[in-house]
Design a protein around this motif. Sequence first.
Motif, mmCIF file in Angstrom:
data_model
loop_
_atom_site.group_PDB
_atom_site.id
_atom_site.type_symbol
_atom_site.label_atom_id
_atom_site.label_comp_id
_atom_site.label_asym_id
_atom_site.label_seq_id
_atom_site.Cartn_x
_atom_site.Cartn_y
_atom_site.Cartn_z
ATOM 1 N N GLU A 88 9.121 14.081 0.060
ATOM 2 C CA GLU A 88 9.339 13.001 1.012
ATOM 3 C C GLU A 88 8.043 12.711 1.764
ATOM 4 N N TYR A 89 7.709 11.452 1.851
ATOM 5 C CA TYR A 89 6.520 11.023 2.584
ATOM 6 C C TYR A 89 6.981 10.346 3.879
ATOM 7 N N PRO A 90 6.825 11.030 4.997
ATOM 8 C CA PRO A 90 7.279 10.424 6.261
ATOM 9 C C PRO A 90 6.433 9.205 6.616
ATOM 10 N N VAL A 91 7.102 8.192 7.126
ATOM 11 C CA VAL A 91 6.423 6.958 7.544
ATOM 12 C C VAL A 91 5.922 7.147 8.974
ATOM 13 N N SER A 92 4.667 6.888 9.171
ATOM 14 C CA SER A 92 4.080 7.015 10.506
ATOM 15 C C SER A 92 3.466 5.687 10.928
ATOM 16 N N GLY A 93 3.290 5.524 12.213
ATOM 17 C CA GLY A 93 2.705 4.298 12.735
ATOM 18 C C GLY A 93 3.725 3.492 13.523
ATOM 19 N N VAL A 94 3.234 2.563 14.306
ATOM 20 C CA VAL A 94 4.078 1.740 15.165
ATOM 21 C C VAL A 94 3.819 0.274 14.847
ATOM 22 N N ALA B 240 1.377 -7.801 17.544
ATOM 23 C CA ALA B 240 0.127 -8.324 16.986
ATOM 24 C C ALA B 240 0.068 -8.131 15.479
ATOM 25 N N ALA B 241 0.556 -6.972 14.990
ATOM 26 C CA ALA B 241 0.554 -6.714 13.549
ATOM 27 C C ALA B 241 1.503 -7.660 12.835
#
Length: 373
Positions: free
Chosen positions: A330-336, A340-341
């Motif tokens: 499993e590859y955890p999703v990171s970031g917010v 603006a994005a």
Amino acid sequence: MGNKQKIKIKHKGWWIAALIAVFLVVIGYGAATVYLNYINIKEIGEQYLSIYIKNVQADIILKSGCFVLAFILFMISDLIIKKNLLKWEPTATYLTSPLGFWGMPALLALITVCFAPYHMAESALVASNPSWFSVLDPIFFKDVGYYVFQRPLFINATIWGIVLLALVFAYSVFVYFLYYVRNGGGGFSKILKQQRIVVHLTICVLAIFALTTVAFSFSAEELLFTQSGDTTGGKYTDMTVWLNYYKLSPIFLFAIILAAIIFIVKKKPKHLIGSVLAYPAIWVVAVICAVVVQQFVVRPNEASMERPYIKNNIQYTNMAYNLDDITEIEYPVSGVVTPAAVAQNESDIENIRIADIDATLQAFNQLQSFRTF
């Protein structure tokens, strides 16, 4: 028995010529087929000719062996018929004529060879050099290599053997009918009084049934290849009803044969017919049991009942495609995600599908296929 005047074979030379012509036509047809295939393969590539020649050699050896075996069995049957008939039916000169006594078994053996499965020689070559997978099936615990390399030959040989014995039986019945019934011996009820004839025909039937019991094991193994819905392999009903049916059928068959022999000796034709009809009755009972088990045992709790067999299907499919040693990570999703994005990638976001058509249709089809689960 009436008038016991011998019957002479007229135009013996024509019969011999016709018999030789049949042999030449069959052999010529086979030779022409081999030659045309040789030309076609040579045009494709001469490097393949050695393989084709090896297959042809194996086919000739195998069919020659089949011819010799069939000829011996027909000759043995002829010897028994001759011994049984000539004591009370001297008009059976066909059995004392070299043309009939030797030519007919040879012709019948040649016809029997024509019934040999088309790829029997190829399956024999494959079976003679098998490769083992070191993987056993979950039901019969046989190496998978047996199903790939050897089982096709065993099935082909069994089918051809049953056909051969059936033709020997049919030939024997025809000759007995021709010389016994047609020449004043009486009806079939009179034949049952001829102990030697009854024993001969009974042995033929017993041989057919004995070889049929071997075929039951292949029928049981065929459950592994049964296509059921989206999976392949036997399910709960197959393993609990039909597998036991194939295991017990040889016992039932031998019991029926024994009962039939007793009724023949005791001259009870009605009981004899009843014993013969017992076998198809057992098959009907098996069908009824399979329907009852499927509807009232499996269907109400199908997911639980079929889980072990579906698990086998998934496990062995993964093994076949070398997918059984894959590790899931499993590859955890990171970031917010910021406004603006989103604004910066607005055109890309607008083109994202809410539901992928192909994936959605596939998921719906799968859900409908397994709706009872």
